[in-house]
Design a protein around this motif. Structure first.
Motif, PDB file in Angstrom:
ATOM      1  N   MET A  46      -3.820 -10.887 -48.587  1.00  0.00           N
ATOM      2  CA  MET A  46      -3.844  -9.516 -48.009  1.00  0.00           C
ATOM      3  C   MET A  46      -3.003  -8.494 -49.041  1.00  0.00           C
ATOM      4  O   MET A  46      -2.900  -7.395 -49.013  1.00  0.00           O
ATOM      5  CB  MET A  46      -3.239  -9.446 -46.648  1.00  0.00           C
ATOM      6  CG  MET A  46      -4.038 -10.384 -45.650  1.00  0.00           C
ATOM      7  SD  MET A  46      -5.811  -9.740 -45.747  1.00  0.00           S
ATOM      8  CE  MET A  46      -5.884  -8.146 -44.957  1.00  0.00           C
ATOM      9  N   TYR A  81     -15.008 -13.661 -48.065  1.00  0.00           N
ATOM     10  CA  TYR A  81     -14.650 -12.220 -48.082  1.00  0.00           C
ATOM     11  C   TYR A  81     -15.727 -11.538 -46.922  1.00  0.00           C
ATOM     12  O   TYR A  81     -15.188 -10.555 -46.343  1.00  0.00           O
ATOM     13  CB  TYR A  81     -15.123 -11.544 -49.465  1.00  0.00           C
ATOM     14  CG  TYR A  81     -13.642 -11.728 -50.124  1.00  0.00           C
ATOM     15  CD1 TYR A  81     -12.662 -10.745 -50.325  1.00  0.00           C
ATOM     16  CD2 TYR A  81     -13.499 -12.962 -51.165  1.00  0.00           C
ATOM     17  CE1 TYR A  81     -11.399 -10.814 -50.793  1.00  0.00           C
ATOM     18  CE2 TYR A  81     -12.338 -13.000 -51.725  1.00  0.00           C
ATOM     19  CZ  TYR A  81     -11.220 -11.999 -51.748  1.00  0.00           C
ATOM     20  OH  TYR A  81     -10.080 -11.862 -52.365  1.00  0.00           O
ATOM     21  N   GLU A  82     -16.670 -12.174 -46.869  1.00  0.00           N
ATOM     22  CA  GLU A  82     -17.777 -11.727 -45.531  1.00  0.00           C
ATOM     23  C   GLU A  82     -16.850 -11.801 -44.288  1.00  0.00           C
ATOM     24  O   GLU A  82     -17.062 -10.922 -43.366  1.00  0.00           O
ATOM     25  CB  GLU A  82     -19.081 -12.471 -45.471  1.00  0.00           C
ATOM     26  CG  GLU A  82     -19.979 -12.236 -46.286  1.00  0.00           C
ATOM     27  CD  GLU A  82     -21.178 -13.413 -46.291  1.00  0.00           C
ATOM     28  OE1 GLU A  82     -22.320 -13.206 -46.537  1.00  0.00           O
ATOM     29  OE2 GLU A  82     -21.184 -14.247 -45.249  1.00  0.00           O
ATOM     30  N   ARG A 129     -10.062  -5.918 -44.572  1.00  0.00           N
ATOM     31  CA  ARG A 129     -10.119  -5.487 -45.805  1.00  0.00           C
ATOM     32  C   ARG A 129      -9.356  -4.174 -46.061  1.00  0.00           C
ATOM     33  O   ARG A 129      -8.707  -3.626 -45.296  1.00  0.00           O
ATOM     34  CB  ARG A 129     -11.598  -5.078 -45.997  1.00  0.00           C
ATOM     35  CG  ARG A 129     -12.753  -6.479 -45.606  1.00  0.00           C
ATOM     36  CD  ARG A 129     -12.205  -7.553 -46.776  1.00  0.00           C
ATOM     37  NE  ARG A 129     -12.163  -7.103 -48.054  1.00  0.00           N
ATOM     38  CZ  ARG A 129     -13.446  -7.257 -48.941  1.00  0.00           C
ATOM     39  NH1 ARG A 129     -14.189  -7.854 -48.476  1.00  0.00           N
ATOM     40  NH2 ARG A 129     -13.055  -6.845 -50.221  1.00  0.00           N
ATOM     41  N   ASP A 130      -9.306  -3.670 -47.409  1.00  0.00           N
ATOM     42  CA  ASP A 130      -8.641  -2.517 -47.721  1.00  0.00           C
ATOM     43  C   ASP A 130      -8.828  -1.443 -46.939  1.00  0.00           C
ATOM     44  O   ASP A 130      -8.001  -0.706 -46.461  1.00  0.00           O
ATOM     45  CB  ASP A 130      -8.615  -2.432 -49.178  1.00  0.00           C
ATOM     46  CG  ASP A 130     -10.326  -2.451 -49.773  1.00  0.00           C
ATOM     47  OD1 ASP A 130     -11.209  -2.584 -48.675  1.00  0.00           O
ATOM     48  OD2 ASP A 130     -10.430  -2.315 -50.781  1.00  0.00           O
ATOM     49  N   THR A 131     -10.247  -1.397 -46.495  1.00  0.00           N
ATOM     50  CA  THR A 131     -10.547  -0.036 -45.767  1.00  0.00           C
ATOM     51  C   THR A 131      -9.637  -0.077 -44.496  1.00  0.00           C
ATOM     52  O   THR A 131      -9.260   0.968 -43.940  1.00  0.00           O
ATOM     53  CB  THR A 131     -12.048  -0.011 -45.490  1.00  0.00           C
ATOM     54  OG1 THR A 131     -12.537  -1.319 -45.102  1.00  0.00           O
ATOM     55  CG2 THR A 131     -12.665   0.420 -46.877  1.00  0.00           C
ATOM     56  N   ASN A 132      -9.714  -1.176 -43.789  1.00  0.00           N
ATOM     57  CA  ASN A 132      -8.939  -1.449 -42.481  1.00  0.00           C
ATOM     58  C   ASN A 132      -7.583  -1.101 -42.759  1.00  0.00           C
ATOM     59  O   ASN A 132      -7.019  -0.499 -41.695  1.00  0.00           O
ATOM     60  CB  ASN A 132      -9.266  -2.755 -41.997  1.00  0.00           C
ATOM     61  CG  ASN A 132     -10.778  -3.168 -41.996  1.00  0.00           C
ATOM     62  OD1 ASN A 132     -10.984  -4.101 -42.609  1.00  0.00           O
ATOM     63  ND2 ASN A 132     -11.469  -2.742 -40.962  1.00  0.00           N
ATOM     64  N   LEU A 178     -13.529 -11.732 -43.962  1.00  0.00           N
ATOM     65  CA  LEU A 178     -12.368 -10.886 -44.215  1.00  0.00           C
ATOM     66  C   LEU A 178     -13.042  -9.420 -43.737  1.00  0.00           C
ATOM     67  O   LEU A 178     -12.433  -8.750 -42.714  1.00  0.00           O
ATOM     68  CB  LEU A 178     -11.744 -10.692 -45.281  1.00  0.00           C
ATOM     69  CG  LEU A 178     -10.941 -11.812 -45.899  1.00  0.00           C
ATOM     70  CD1 LEU A 178     -10.322 -11.385 -47.093  1.00  0.00           C
ATOM     71  CD2 LEU A 178      -9.928 -12.455 -44.894  1.00  0.00           C
ATOM     72  N   THR A 179     -14.144  -9.144 -43.959  1.00  0.00           N
ATOM     73  CA  THR A 179     -14.710  -7.975 -43.557  1.00  0.00           C
ATOM     74  C   THR A 179     -15.172  -8.051 -42.192  1.00  0.00           C
ATOM     75  O   THR A 179     -14.656  -6.941 -41.315  1.00  0.00           O
ATOM     76  CB  THR A 179     -15.988  -7.512 -44.314  1.00  0.00           C
ATOM     77  OG1 THR A 179     -15.778  -7.579 -45.771  1.00  0.00           O
ATOM     78  CG2 THR A 179     -16.728  -6.377 -44.029  1.00  0.00           C
ATOM     79  N   SER A 226      -5.259  -2.335 -53.183  1.00  0.00           N
ATOM     80  CA  SER A 226      -6.437  -1.539 -52.834  1.00  0.00           C
ATOM     81  C   SER A 226      -6.455  -0.711 -52.108  1.00  0.00           C
ATOM     82  O   SER A 226      -6.932   0.699 -52.198  1.00  0.00           O
ATOM     83  CB  SER A 226      -7.695  -2.605 -52.826  1.00  0.00           C
ATOM     84  OG  SER A 226      -8.693  -1.967 -52.898  1.00  0.00           O
ATOM     85  N   GLU A 258      -3.656 -12.675 -43.253  1.00  0.00           N
ATOM     86  CA  GLU A 258      -4.779 -13.601 -42.891  1.00  0.00           C
ATOM     87  C   GLU A 258      -4.492 -14.478 -41.739  1.00  0.00           C
ATOM     88  O   GLU A 258      -4.561 -15.905 -42.078  1.00  0.00           O
ATOM     89  CB  GLU A 258      -5.297 -14.136 -44.155  1.00  0.00           C
ATOM     90  CG  GLU A 258      -6.623 -14.652 -44.159  1.00  0.00           C
ATOM     91  CD  GLU A 258      -7.154 -15.616 -45.150  1.00  0.00           C
ATOM     92  OE1 GLU A 258      -6.044 -15.743 -46.168  1.00  0.00           O
ATOM     93  OE2 GLU A 258      -8.151 -16.085 -45.179  1.00  0.00           O
ATOM     94  N   GLU A 275      -5.499  -6.755 -50.900  1.00  0.00           N
ATOM     95  CA  GLU A 275      -6.173  -5.664 -50.190  1.00  0.00           C
ATOM     96  C   GLU A 275      -5.359  -4.733 -49.965  1.00  0.00           C
ATOM     97  O   GLU A 275      -5.978  -3.300 -49.932  1.00  0.00           O
ATOM     98  CB  GLU A 275      -6.456  -6.508 -48.780  1.00  0.00           C
ATOM     99  CG  GLU A 275      -7.632  -7.598 -48.878  1.00  0.00           C
ATOM    100  CD  GLU A 275      -9.142  -7.044 -49.646  1.00  0.00           C
ATOM    101  OE1 GLU A 275      -9.320  -5.860 -49.166  1.00  0.00           O
ATOM    102  OE2 GLU A 275      -9.714  -7.725 -50.442  1.00  0.00           O
TER     103      GLU A 275
END
Lengths: 263, 321
Positions: free
Chosen positions: B207, B295-296, B304-307, B298-299, B213, B256, B210
């Protein structure tokens, strides 16, 4: 000490007393004034709850004063209810959660063997802890690693907290099970000192496999109103019962108190 | 301490870093011994096993025995590493770790590979999401979770050099390399990976990449995010966290792991006693994992970075209220 503590285990320590006393006074290579001596033999109590016999023997050998026994289980004592490695000289591992001592003993035995040292490891086990799955992991692994510097002593007193072991969850045929796992098995009367001594000697001369001494014993050995009664697993005697028990064992509370004061 | 922000292109496995460091330790320290439970290759102790067969014990599929054998080896003067999957190393051996290892403060190093969702297709049974909490609650235990390959090497060396029990969490999957071979490392000291004063993103393990990012995304919106790598969850770097709270006034934690009892909880425990600031928690929310590529997942679980960037904006709003 159990009367004074007002809690603790009475029956198991008495069933272990004969073979444990023989171990400390006739078999072990140890130095009570130097508990961490690199040449010492190790004793691990997989049945942590037999601290009354464990601590009494350590005190009698001189690891700490006899009078400390009266602090057993009390706030601030170094004699915890179950063995604590960091608190008590002569305690080689923290136990109390059953089914772990044999694995710990195996690890010590492997470490000593790696270093080419002759020290031996003794593991005091109970019958009911063979109901724990982890015990069998250790039985399998000790045979697999062929540790002949490891000797387990099984206190087969056929009693556990809830009743007779054979009625709660029968572990028999225990000797056959150990044989099937390729252990050296010696069965003895656990209250016959000559048989006990002979068993320890035979274990020492066994090569290529670990030894288990299956000691047939009686819970509460030596005290008429305790002998063979599972109800004495986890209870202390009252002061009156304590006095009666001591007299049956050939001593008195008065003699004890004097020894403690002078220690 | 400021580490130059990494350009996250190269990816390597933390378990590989551990395995390499362990073999190096073996050369320098004859008292290092290693045990595994039939997963020698998966947890990368094969390098050590090949080089030091007499100091390596494969205990078969019997983790509880392995843990206590390691305890015994430490009582005989060894530094004992046990390595298996994190879910088995922690939950299956918990009683052994608590009563035999931690109570006696024994020199046993517990290495839990395959931590977190990145374990992937094996699914929930093999995705350890609770072990940071389970381990950090135990007295005498230290808990480390390296953010990349190089940090895994350093954490392995720190584990061997620090007396007493230690838990090291590793990942199955390759993750971005953020640090270099000679980056500094002190057990218990966090690392500022990026400076910033609007919000602090406090992360561990994968993380951290992430969070870095996310900080780039936030920068495009004019938000200056600090990124802190907490590679040691216990003992946690209270000083660095309190400073971050004072400077930024808002915190997002990212792990995580279950949000209950992990890194986020540990950070909150520090701040509520010293300098409470608005916080948001990125992590797994009281659920099990599932099969899928790392990574699927994590999304899917919002890790993820966006979260993290969304949570940062939310917590900054709370700060301004």
């Amino acid at each position: 000490m159990l009367v004074e503590a007002k809690s603790g285990h009475t029956g198991g320590p008495l069933s272990c007393t004969d073979f444990a006393t023989t171990l400390y006074f006739n078999v072990l290579n140890h130095d009570p004034k130097n508990p961490k001596h690199p040449d010492r033999d190790y004793v691990v109590y997989s049945i942590g709850h037999v601290t009354p016999v464990n601590y009494s023997l350590l005190a009698e050998c001189g690891y700490f004063p006899l009078r400390d026994l009266m602090t057993f289980r009390k706030l601030g004592t170094h004699l915890q209810g179950h063995p604590s490695y960091l608190d008590t000289p002569g305690v080689e591992a923290s136990t109390g959660s059953l089914g772990q001592g044999l694995s710990i003993s195996l690890g010590i035995a492997l470490g000593l063997r790696m270093d080419g040292k002759p020290n031996r490891v003794y593991c005091i086990m109970g019958d009911a802890e063979h109901q724990e799955g982890a015990t069998w992991e250790a039985v399998m692994a000790a045979a697999n690693f062929k540790v002949d510097n490891l000797c387990a002593v099984l206190d087969l007193n056929n009693a556990q907290i809830d009743g007779r072991m054979e009625e709660i969850m029968n572990i028999h045929p225990i000797a056959d099970k150990y044989r099937a796992f390729r252990w050296n098995v010696i069965e003895i009367d656990g209250h016959d000192v000559l048989q006990i001594l002979d068993a320890y000697r035979r274990a020492m001369s066994t090569k290529g496999s670990p030894t288990v001494i299956i000691a047939h014993t009686k819970m509460g050995r030596g005290v008429s109103f305790m002998e063979g009664d599972y109800k004495w697993h986890g209870n202390p005697p009252s002061p009156e019962q304590g006095e009666k028990a001591l007299s049956e064992l050939g001593t008195t509370y008065g003699i004890w108190s004097k020894r403690l004061r002078e220690s | 301490m400021i580490v130059k922000e990494g350009t996250a292109v190269e990816k390597k496995r933390t378990r590989e870093g551990f395995g390499k460091a362990l073999a190096e330790l073996g050369r320098d320290h004859p008292n290092v011994v290693v045990l595994t439970a039939d997963v020698k290759g998966s947890v990368n102790v094969n390098y050590f096993a090949d080089e030091f067969p007499s100091r390596f014990f494969n205990c078969g599929v019997a983790e509880q025995n392995m843990c206590d054998v390691a305890a015994g080896l430490s009582l005989a003067g060894k530094i004992a590493f046990i390595a298996t999957y994190g879910c088995f190393a922690s939950t299956r051996c918990l009683d052994m770790i608590r009563t035999t290892v931690c109570y006696a403060n024994l020199n046993v190093k517990i290495v839990g590979s395959h931590g977190g969702l990145l374990t992937g297709p094996d699914g929930a049974s093999h995705q350890a999401l609770e072990e940071l909490g389970l381990m950090r609650v135990l007295p005498n235990m230290k808990v480390m979770i390296p953010c990349d390959f190089w940090e895994a090497k350093r954490a392995t060396r720190a584990a061997a050099a620090t007396p007493g029990p230690c838990y090291l969490r590793l990942s199955r999957e390759s993750i971005p390399v953020l640090t270099s071979e000679d980056s500094p490392f002190t057990l218990g000291k966090g690392v500022v990976m990026r400076q910033g004063g609007d919000v602090a993103l406090v992360a561990c393990g994968v993380m951290v990449s992430e969070a870095l990012s996310a900080a780039e995304m936030l920068a495009k919106d004019g938000i200056d995010a600090r990124v802190i790598n907490i590679h040691t969850v216990k003992p946690i770097d209270s000083e660095l966290l309190i400073k971050a709270a004072a400077d930024c006034g808002a915190i997002v934690t990212a792990e995580e792991h279950q949000v209950h009892c992990g890194l986020g909880s540990a950070v909150a425990e520090v701040l509520v006693r010293s300098l409470p600031v608005p916080m948001e928690f990125i992590g797994v929310n009281d659920s099990f994992g599932m099969s899928g590529e790392g990574y699927e997942l994590l999304t899917k679980y919002g890790l993820r970075d966006t979260n993290i960037a969304s949570a940062a904006k939310k917590v900054i709003e709370r700060k301004r209220r």
